[in-house]
Design a protein around this motif. Sequence first.
Motif, PDB file in Angstrom:
ATOM      1  N   TRP A   1      -0.479  -9.325   5.190  1.00 38.00           N
ATOM      2  CA  TRP A   1      -0.260  -9.444   6.636  1.00 38.00           C
ATOM      3  C   TRP A   1       1.143  -9.979   6.975  1.00 38.00           C
ATOM      4  O   TRP A   1       1.418 -10.289   8.137  1.00 38.00           O
ATOM      5  CB  TRP A   1      -1.341 -10.310   7.257  1.00 38.00           C
TER       6      TRP A   1
ATOM      7  N   ASP B   1       4.500  -9.570   8.353  1.00 36.45           N
ATOM      8  CA  ASP B   1       4.864  -8.527   9.317  1.00 36.45           C
ATOM      9  C   ASP B   1       6.304  -8.064   9.086  1.00 36.45           C
ATOM     10  O   ASP B   1       7.187  -8.270   9.921  1.00 36.45           O
ATOM     11  CB  ASP B   1       4.678  -9.038  10.747  1.00 36.45           C
TER      12      ASP B   1
ATOM     13  N   SER C   1      -1.615   1.254  11.528  1.00 39.97           N
ATOM     14  CA  SER C   1      -1.715  -0.202  11.448  1.00 39.97           C
ATOM     15  C   SER C   1      -0.775  -0.790  12.486  1.00 39.97           C
ATOM     16  O   SER C   1       0.282  -0.220  12.784  1.00 39.97           O
ATOM     17  CB  SER C   1      -1.301  -0.656  10.049  1.00 39.97           C
ATOM     18  N   ASP C   2      -1.141  -1.939  13.034  1.00 46.72           N
ATOM     19  CA  ASP C   2      -0.284  -2.557  14.050  1.00 46.72           C
ATOM     20  C   ASP C   2       0.804  -3.448  13.450  1.00 46.72           C
ATOM     21  O   ASP C   2       1.558  -4.086  14.192  1.00 46.72           O
ATOM     22  CB  ASP C   2      -1.119  -3.342  15.058  1.00 46.72           C
TER      23      ASP C   2
ATOM     24  N   GLU D   1      -5.581  -3.085  14.399  1.00 47.97           N
ATOM     25  CA  GLU D   1      -5.566  -4.162  13.415  1.00 47.97           C
ATOM     26  C   GLU D   1      -6.432  -3.817  12.202  1.00 47.97           C
ATOM     27  O   GLU D   1      -6.142  -4.245  11.082  1.00 47.97           O
ATOM     28  CB  GLU D   1      -6.042  -5.468  14.054  1.00 47.97           C
TER      29      GLU D   1
ATOM     30  N   ARG E   1      -4.746  -2.667   8.988  1.00 55.42           N
ATOM     31  CA  ARG E   1      -3.814  -3.511   8.242  1.00 55.42           C
ATOM     32  C   ARG E   1      -4.167  -3.564   6.759  1.00 55.42           C
ATOM     33  O   ARG E   1      -5.297  -3.292   6.359  1.00 55.42           O
ATOM     34  CB  ARG E   1      -3.826  -4.938   8.787  1.00 55.42           C
TER      35      ARG E   1
END
Length: 223
Positions: free
Chosen positions: A21, A23, A57-58, A82, A85
């Motif tokens: 996760w 980013d 995926s965001d 989400e 992810r």
Amino acid sequence: MIILVRHGEATHHTEHLTGGWTDSELTAAGKVQLQAVASKLAKDFAGQSRDLRILTSDLKRAEESARIIAARLGISKLEPYEFLREKNNGQAAGLTETAAKALYQQPPTLKELHHRNYPGGETRQEFYDRNVQGLIKCADLERENLLIVAHKGTIQNIIFHWLGLDIAAVNVLNFSVDILPSSVTVLGINKWREHAVFRLNDTSHLHTDSGYGIFEFKYGKYH
């Protein structure tokens, strides 16, 4: 038809950060990789009038990859989620690989489905369930044309589900597939109504000018 694209090279690769996760964004090389993907997909879709949903995926590296493809295909709508992810690495997100080692919790074996590698992270079972259950709620996998931009683990889980394997079966079979940055995988229902893998981990866009042959496969009537 389901086209699975892994995001291109990202800053967590080059800056030696953990993935998951974190980013991270595309590197310059990653953007070039995705432009090559988009160019090759455009060759396949030239003259096609098929509806195509682009799910992503965001996380930034995936959304940026999806935007590059969407722009080339002339598609204005992206659907960020989400549930697409990568596996949640909890407190290790954003840390260097070295710093993350201090938090890493060694599993008893390499076959654990309910172990958390990092505090606040997901188990392998939870990761699979999130990906698969989210996708089933979001789309009709057998009847819609989908382009999904996501991550290595997410794409692996989608492929496993497509082949009829839950994560426990994958574990027992000791089975996996490799998914490289910017690679393209194509799934679909063939004319015998079977779940087919037409292309897997294809990176030929880095080497040739032709399309992927997406519409040359023997899909069933829904595609």
